[in-house]
Design an enzyme around this catalytic site. Structure first.
Site, PDB file in Angstrom:
ATOM      1  CB  SER A   1      -3.256  11.638 -13.043  1.00  0.00           C
ATOM      2  OG  SER A   1      -4.246  11.218 -13.966  1.00  0.00           O
TER       3      SER A   1
ATOM      4  N   GLY B   1      -6.111   7.949  -2.812  1.00  0.00           N
ATOM      5  CA  GLY B   1      -4.904   8.455  -3.468  1.00  0.00           C
ATOM      6  C   GLY B   1      -4.522   9.859  -3.035  1.00  0.00           C
TER       7      GLY B   1
ATOM      8  CB  SER C   1      -3.487   2.764   2.248  1.00  0.00           C
ATOM      9  OG  SER C   1      -3.706   2.170   1.007  1.00  0.00           O
TER      10      SER C   1
ATOM     11  CG  HIS D   1       4.231  -6.162  -1.172  1.00  0.00           C
ATOM     12  ND1 HIS D   1       4.469  -4.895  -1.620  1.00  0.00           N
ATOM     13  CD2 HIS D   1       2.962  -6.471  -1.585  1.00  0.00           C
ATOM     14  CE1 HIS D   1       3.417  -4.464  -2.301  1.00  0.00           C
ATOM     15  NE2 HIS D   1       2.499  -5.402  -2.287  1.00  0.00           N
TER      16      HIS D   1
ATOM     17  CE  LYS E   1      -3.447  -0.980  -0.621  1.00  0.00           C
ATOM     18  NZ  LYS E   1      -3.793  -1.641  -1.925  1.00  0.00           N
TER      19      LYS E   1
HETATM   20  P1  A3P Z   1      -5.125   4.743  -0.754  1.00  0.00           P
HETATM   21  O1  A3P Z   1      -5.687   3.487  -0.184  1.00  0.00           O
HETATM   22  O2  A3P Z   1      -4.625   5.687   0.291  1.00  0.00           O
HETATM   23  O3  A3P Z   1      -6.025   5.400  -1.731  1.00  0.00           O
HETATM   24  P2  A3P Z   1      -0.277  -0.291  -3.612  1.00  0.00           P
HETATM   25  O4  A3P Z   1      -0.291  -0.188  -5.098  1.00  0.00           O
HETATM   26  O5  A3P Z   1       1.088  -0.375  -3.027  1.00  0.00           O
HETATM   27  O6  A3P Z   1      -1.201  -1.360  -3.168  1.00  0.00           O
HETATM   28  O7  A3P Z   1      -0.822   1.097  -3.033  1.00  0.00           O
HETATM   29  C1  A3P Z   1      -2.168   1.460  -3.172  1.00  0.00           C
HETATM   30  C2  A3P Z   1      -2.309   2.898  -2.708  1.00  0.00           C
HETATM   31  O8  A3P Z   1      -1.707   3.764  -3.700  1.00  0.00           O
HETATM   32  C3  A3P Z   1      -3.768   3.318  -2.594  1.00  0.00           C
HETATM   33  O9  A3P Z   1      -3.799   4.319  -1.590  1.00  0.00           O
HETATM   34  C4  A3P Z   1      -4.012   3.884  -3.984  1.00  0.00           C
HETATM   35  O10 A3P Z   1      -5.131   4.722  -4.094  1.00  0.00           O
HETATM   36  C5  A3P Z   1      -2.704   4.652  -4.174  1.00  0.00           C
HETATM   37  N1  A3P Z   1      -2.472   4.976  -5.599  1.00  0.00           N
HETATM   38  C6  A3P Z   1      -2.431   4.129  -6.646  1.00  0.00           C
HETATM   39  N2  A3P Z   1      -2.262   4.816  -7.788  1.00  0.00           N
HETATM   40  C7  A3P Z   1      -2.179   6.123  -7.460  1.00  0.00           C
HETATM   41  C8  A3P Z   1      -2.016   7.329  -8.203  1.00  0.00           C
HETATM   42  N3  A3P Z   1      -1.923   7.324  -9.530  1.00  0.00           N
HETATM   43  N4  A3P Z   1      -1.990   8.510  -7.519  1.00  0.00           N
HETATM   44  C9  A3P Z   1      -2.083   8.528  -6.156  1.00  0.00           C
HETATM   45  N5  A3P Z   1      -2.250   7.421  -5.387  1.00  0.00           N
HETATM   46  C10 A3P Z   1      -2.302   6.230  -6.038  1.00  0.00           C
END
Ligand code: A3P
Length: 302
Positions: free
Chosen positions: A237, A266, A147, A117, A58
């Site tokens: 984005s 995000g 998250s 991870h 996350k």
């Molecule tokens: P949130 O749960 O805070 O929204 P991972 O890919 O390591 O599982 O992380 C997921 C987290 O990264 C989520 O956070 C997700 O929304 C965020 N995320 C993924 N793509 C993103 C982007 N383009 N811009 C900002 N946050 C992003």
């Protein structure tokens, strides 16, 4: 089949699924099926031109993965949408009923981009022996854990987090899958002194995506024009990635996106909506204590 019917069916399947089982490798909690296949993972043979994207769950892994894939494909979105992200970049320690990340990687032509991870001490040694390039992405612990909490709620391959208050205690006790956030970020931070690791931060990508994308591009030895970099900024984005079915894990049977979407908010600072004042104080003290032995620091205030 109508769209709402598809969602209804998958939610029903999700409801019938049981949570996964867990065990440990060298004191790190992992899914039991991962522990059962540990020898195969540990003995994975990396190649010198492999690129590895590593992170605590996350921390912005998928975001980094999509940026990397677009850089490798010179910003060509058609190419990057050739397959879901987990098929383009195998997840090293993923064990599914029909395939594993290791089998996927072994079948893939080089150059390969892989995801993990795993904490640094559990990374298969061949990555160090072959001197593979590694990108590590880290996120401030408060947003990272919020998250992770919502991800555990919606993903049955992870333990049920219980209430937020219960989860907060679980985190402080270090009883989280893939181990403690503190050990993870500090371990990889230390390793970058002796190995080619580009260590980047979620918060930096948020604040200046083009600068971080350029950093990644240079690390990969690529040279893309300004307009291609702008295109990558746009296509990675949050709003565009949220609409992109190849970056959302929509067909993942263990995930219930109605409970909490994969691309959830995000943003920076969502922890302020989740931590109580008392929890914030307690966490700050815990943070100070656990980060006293590292030069690593995080941007926690949005
Ligand atoms: P949130 O749960 O805070 O929204 P991972 O890919 O390591 O599982 O992380 C997921 C987290 O990264 C989520 O956070 C997700 O929304 C965020 N995320 C993924 N793509 C993103 C982007 N383009 N811009 C900002 N946050 C992003």
């Amino acid at each position: 089949m109508a769209k709402d019917k598809v969602e209804e069916t998958s939610e029903l399947q999700w409801g019938l699924l049981c949570r996964g089982e867990f065990s440990q490798v060298n004191g790190i909690i992992l899914q039991k099926k991962v522990c059962d296949c540990w020898d195969k993972i540990w003995n994975f043979q990396a190649k010198p031109d492999d690129l590895l994207i590593a992170s605590y769950p996350k921390a912005g892994t998928t975001w980094t993965q999509e940026i990397v894939d677009l850089i490798q494909n010179d910003g060509d979105t058609e190419k990057s949408r050739r397959a879901p992200i987990h098929l383009r970049q195998p997840f090293l320690e993923q064990i599914k009923m029909t395939y594993s990340g290791i089998d996927q990687a072994n079948m893939m032509p080089s150059p390969r981009t892989l995801k993990t991870h795993l904490p640094v001490q559990l990374l298969p040694p061949s990555f160090w022996e072959e001197n593979c390039k590694i990108i590590y992405v880290a996120r401030n612990p408060k947003d990272n854990l919020v998250s992770y909490y919502h991800f555990q709620r919606m993903n049955k391959s992870l333990p049920d987090p219980g209430s937020w208050d219960e989860y907060f205690e679980t985190v402080l006790a270090g009883n989280v899958v893939w181990g403690s956030w503190f050990d993870h970020v500090k371990g990889w931070w230390k390793k970058k002194d002796s190995h080619p690791i580009l260590y980047i931060f979620y918060e930096d990508i948020m604040k200046d995506p083009k600068c971080e994308i350029r950093k990644i591009m240079e690390f990969l030895g690529k040279n893309l024009k300004e307009e291609v970099l702008d295109k990558i900024v746009y296509n990675t984005s949050f709003d565009i990635m949220k609409k992109n079915p190849m970056t959302n894990y929509l067909n993942e049977i263990t995930m219930n996106h109605n409970l909490s979407p994969f691309l959830r908010k995000g943003i920076m600072g969502d922890w302020k909506n989740q931590f109580t004042e008392a929890q914030n104080k307690q966490f700050n003290e815990y943070y100070e204590k656990n980060m006293a032995d590292t030069s690593l620091s995080f941007c926690i205030e949005p």
